[in-house]
Design a protein around this motif. Structure first.
Motif, PDB file in Angstrom:
ATOM      1  N   THR A 259      -2.616   1.225   0.588  1.00 45.17           N
ATOM      2  CA  THR A 259      -3.218   0.202   1.457  1.00 45.17           C
ATOM      3  C   THR A 259      -3.322   0.733   2.885  1.00 45.17           C
ATOM      4  O   THR A 259      -4.330   0.544   3.562  1.00 45.17           O
ATOM      5  N   TYR A 260      -2.270   1.426   3.322  1.00 50.32           N
ATOM      6  CA  TYR A 260      -2.305   1.999   4.669  1.00 50.32           C
ATOM      7  C   TYR A 260      -3.418   3.049   4.771  1.00 50.32           C
ATOM      8  O   TYR A 260      -4.177   3.079   5.750  1.00 50.32           O
TER       9      TYR A 260
ATOM     10  N   MET B 112       6.809  -1.252   9.957  1.00 48.27           N
ATOM     11  CA  MET B 112       6.493  -1.691   8.594  1.00 48.27           C
ATOM     12  C   MET B 112       6.563  -3.205   8.478  1.00 48.27           C
ATOM     13  O   MET B 112       5.739  -3.824   7.821  1.00 48.27           O
TER      14      MET B 112
ATOM     15  N   MET C 226       4.580  -4.420   5.209  1.00 42.93           N
ATOM     16  CA  MET C 226       4.777  -3.489   4.087  1.00 42.93           C
ATOM     17  C   MET C 226       5.992  -3.885   3.251  1.00 42.93           C
ATOM     18  O   MET C 226       6.966  -3.133   3.120  1.00 42.93           O
TER      19      MET C 226
ATOM     20  N   ASP D 169       1.915   0.270  -0.828  1.00 39.22           N
ATOM     21  CA  ASP D 169       1.744   0.167   0.626  1.00 39.22           C
ATOM     22  C   ASP D 169       1.144   1.450   1.208  1.00 39.22           C
ATOM     23  O   ASP D 169       0.383   1.397   2.173  1.00 39.22           O
TER      24      ASP D 169
ATOM     25  N   SER E 112       3.166  -7.420  -0.412  1.00 44.49           N
ATOM     26  CA  SER E 112       2.782  -6.078   0.021  1.00 44.49           C
ATOM     27  C   SER E 112       1.883  -6.124   1.249  1.00 44.49           C
ATOM     28  O   SER E 112       1.394  -7.185   1.629  1.00 44.49           O
ATOM     29  N   MET E 113       1.633  -4.957   1.838  1.00 38.91           N
ATOM     30  CA  MET E 113       0.753  -4.868   3.006  1.00 38.91           C
ATOM     31  C   MET E 113      -0.645  -5.414   2.711  1.00 38.91           C
ATOM     32  O   MET E 113      -1.301  -5.985   3.576  1.00 38.91           O
ATOM     33  N   SER E 114      -1.089  -5.270   1.472  1.00 43.51           N
ATOM     34  CA  SER E 114      -2.428  -5.730   1.094  1.00 43.51           C
ATOM     35  C   SER E 114      -2.498  -7.253   1.067  1.00 43.51           C
ATOM     36  O   SER E 114      -3.586  -7.822   0.995  1.00 43.51           O
TER      37      SER E 114
ATOM     38  N   PRO F 206       4.890   7.377   1.922  1.00 47.21           N
ATOM     39  CA  PRO F 206       5.881   6.312   1.999  1.00 47.21           C
ATOM     40  C   PRO F 206       7.215   6.857   1.502  1.00 47.21           C
ATOM     41  O   PRO F 206       7.303   7.370   0.382  1.00 47.21           O
TER      42      PRO F 206
END
Ligand code: BES
Ligand code: MN
Ligand code: ZN
Length: 491
Positions: A355-356, A220, A225, A352, A331-333, A312
Motif C-alpha cells: 500500500t505504501y 506508521m 499501518m 502495508d 491496514s494502511m489501505s 516493512p
C-alpha cells in the motif's frame, strides 16, 4: 579486480582453459604457438584432461623460466552449453581453485567462451560467478582466520577489451548484490534487528546516493499501518518501514517497486512455531535482503530507470502485548483484517508495504518474501513460487529469472483463490483461510492490497537457503532474487 591482458603469460600464473566438444569460437587455444598449445593435444590423448562437462583437471606446465598451472574445465558440447550449465561449471572451477589456495587466477577467455554464448554473456557470467561461487559467509568464531578469496582475475584476451569490460563490471555488480543479500540473511536476529537493517539501508543509500526514508512507529501510526504494527506489537524491537528511492529518470514516473518481507525473526507469535520449526527463522528477512542486494547492484550500475524499495521490518514475538488470533486489525489501505494465525505475519507486513509503494507512485510491484512453508512443499528448493495479475510482466520477469539461474514457477491466481482470503464474518479479509493451498493464499492476500497495479509475487521460502554447499556458493543463504530484480531494471 579484473585485468584484461594480451597473450603474454607472466611467471607462475594459474591459468584456466575451457574445453568442449565441437566448434570453438576461436581456435587460438589449440594452436601450437601458445605456450601450452602444443601440449594440449597430448594432454587430451592421454585422457588426463577431458571435454566432459564439469571435468576439472590440473596440469603443471614447466617451460624455461616459468611454471604455469593449467586448469582444464570441461564444458560439454560447445554449441549446446546453456547459460546455467556454463555458470555452474565455471563456478565449480573457481571454487575448486580457491580451495586449492589460488587467490589470483588467469582465464584463457577465448577457450572459456563456448559457441552457444556471446562474448558479453560469457564475460558477465564470469564476472559474476568468480565472486558468487567463492563467497564465504562471515563468522563469529573467535579463532577464525581471514577467509581466502579471489583477489585478482586476469583475462587473457587478444580482442577488443572494451567488449569485455562493461560486461565484467555488470557481472561483478550482480555478484556484489547477491553477496550483500547473503550476508544480511546470515546475520542472527539479535544483531540484525529492524533498526540495524535500516542502518544498513542508510549506508547503502550513502554509498549509492539513494534517497532514504525510515518510517518509525509514530509515522506508521499516523499512516494507519495497523497490519505491520500488529506484527510488531509483542516486540521490544521497534518496527521500521525502510524506503529507498533510486531516480535514474528526470521525473519520478514509470516507477518499479520492490517490496521485501523484512521479518528479522519469526517465532510464529501466539500461533507459535515448534522447537524444530523455529531455528532458521533469522532468515525471514530474505525478501528484504534480496531487495537491498538488488539496490546494491542498481546503485553500482546506475541505469536510467526509477526504482522504489520498500521494506516493512519487524520481528514476530510473543508477550503480554502481542497480537492474537481473532484480533481484528486495520491496514494502511483501510481494509480490515481478521487475524486467524499470527504466524501468517509476512503477508500482514507486506500488505502495508505494498500500500505504501502504491502511495509512492509504483507502476509495477514485485514483492519478495520467505512467505510460506507451502511453497517449499510444492516446489522444494529448486524454484521460486510466483503469482501475478499481469501475464506480460510475469513473462518478462520469468525470462530474466531463467537467464540469471533463479527460475520461477507460476502458481494459479483466479477468482476461487481470491475469494478465500475474503472469507471473514467480521472483517474484509482473513490472513489464513484454510490448510489448503497455503502458498497461493499467502500471495492472494498480498494481491488483495496490490489490486490492479501490475504485480508479480515471489515466494522464496524454499530457495533462499541452500541446505548444502553448491557450485555457485556456500551452504546457507543464496541471495536468490537479488539478480533477477536488478536484472529487470537493467534490461
Ligand atoms: N516465515 C514463514 C514461512 C517459512 C517457512 C519461511 C519455512 C522459511 C521456511 C511464514 O511466516 C509462516 O510462518 N508461514 C506459515 C503460514 C501459515 C501459518 C498460514 C506457513 O507457511 O506455515
Ligand atoms: Mn510466520
Ligand atoms: Zn514469516
Amino acid at each position: 579486480m579484473f585485468i584484461i591482458q594480451k597473450n603474454e603469460l607472466e611467471k607462475d600464473q594459474t591459468l584456466v582453459i575451457g574445453l568442449y566438444k565441437g566448434k570453438t569460437r576461436n581456435e587460438v587455444s589449440n594452436k601450437a604457438d601458445h605456450p601450452w598449445g602444443e601440449a594440449l593435444e597430448a594432454y587430451i590423448k592421454s585422457g588426463d584432461v577431458s571435454y566432459q562437462y564439469k571435468n576439472l583437471s590440473k596440469i603443471l606446465y614447466p617451460s624455461e623460466d616459468r611454471l604455469t598451472r593449467l586448469y582444464f574445465i570441461g564444458l560439454g558440447v560447445s554449441e549446446e552449453v546453456t547459460r546455467n550449465a556454463y555458470r555452474k561449471a565455471i563456478g565449480y572451477a573457481f571454487k575448486s581453485m580457491l580451495k586449492e589456495g589460488h587467490e589470483e587466477i588467469s582465464l584463457d577467455f577465448d577457450s572459456l567462451c563456448p559457441a552457444s554464448l556471446s562474448l558479453e554473456e560469457c564475460a558477465e557470467i564470469i564476472g559474476e560467478t568468480v565472486f558468487t561461487s567463492t563467497y564465504r559467509l562471515p563468522s563469529f568464531k573467535t579463532d577464525e582466520q581471514e577467509p581466502k578469496s579471489i583477489k585478482k582475475v586476469n583475462l587473457v584476451y587478444e580482442g577488443d577489451e572494451r567488449v569485455l569490460s562493461d560486461a565484467l563490471k555488470k557481472g561483478y555488480a550482480l555478484a556484489e548484490g547477491v553477496n550483500t543479500a547473503r550476508r544480511l540473511v546470515h546475520l542472527p536476529a539479535n544483531i540484525l534487528t529492524p533498526t540495524e537493517l535500516a542502518e544498513f539501508a542508510r549506508t547503502l543509500a550513502e554509498d549509492h546516493e539513494f534517497e532514504i526514508d525510515v518510517l518509525d512507529k509514530e509515522d506508521m501510526e499516523k499512516l494507519g499501518m495497523g497490519a505491520l504494527l500488529a506484527v510488531n506489537q509483542g516486540s521490544v524491537e521497534p518496527p521500521k518501514m525502510i524506503v529507498l528511492r533510486y531516480q535514474g529518470l528526470d521525473n519520478w514516473e514509470d516507477v518499479t517497486a520492490f517490496v521485501g518481507k523484512g521479518i528479522t525473526y519469526d517465532t510464529g507469535g501466539y500461533s507459535i512455531k515448534t522447537k524444530t520449526g523455529m531455528p532458521g527463522m533469522k532468515g525471514d528477512m530474505g525478501g528484504a535482503a534480496a531487495v537491498l542486494g538488488a539496490m546494491d547492484t542498481i546503485g553500482r550500475l546506475k541505469p536510467k530507470k526509477n526504482v522504489l524499495a520498500v521494506i516493512p521490518s519487524s520481528d514476530n514475538m510473543i508477550s503480554g502485548e502481542a497480537f492474537k488470533p481473532d484480533d481484528v486489525i486495520s491496514s494502511m489501505s483501510g481494509k480490515t483484517i481478521e487475524v486467524l494465525n499470527t504466524d501468517a505475519e509476512g503477508r500482514l507486513a507486506l500488505a502495508d508495504g505494498v500500500t505504501y509503494a502504491k502511495s509512492e507512485k509504483a507502476e509495477r510491484i514485485f514483492d519478495v518474501a520467505t512467505l510460506t512453508g507451502g511453497v517449499v512443499t510444492a516446489l522444494g528448493s529448486w524454484m521460486t513460487g510466483a503469482m501475478t495479475n499481469d501475464q506480460i510482466l510475469f513473462a518478462e520477469l520469468q525470462s530474466i529469472a531463467e537467464d540469471m539461474g533463479e527460475p520461477i514457477w507460476q502458481l494459479p491466481y483466479n477468482d476461487d483463490y481470491k475469494a478465500q482470503v475474503r472469507k471473514s464474518e467480521i472483517a474484509d479479509l482473513n490472513n489464513s483461510p484454510t490448510r489448503k493451498a497455503h502458498a497461493i493464499m499467502g500471495g492472494a492476500f498480498v494481491g488483495a492490497f496490490v489490486e490492479d497495479t501490475p504485480w508479480v509475487h515471489l515466494d522464496i521460502a524454499g530457495t533462499s537457503i541452500a541446505e548444502s554447499s553448491h557450485d555457485l556458493g556456500p551452504k546457507g543463504p543464496t541471495g536468490v532474487m537479488a539478480k533477477t530484480l536488478a536484472g529487470y531494471v537493467l534490461k
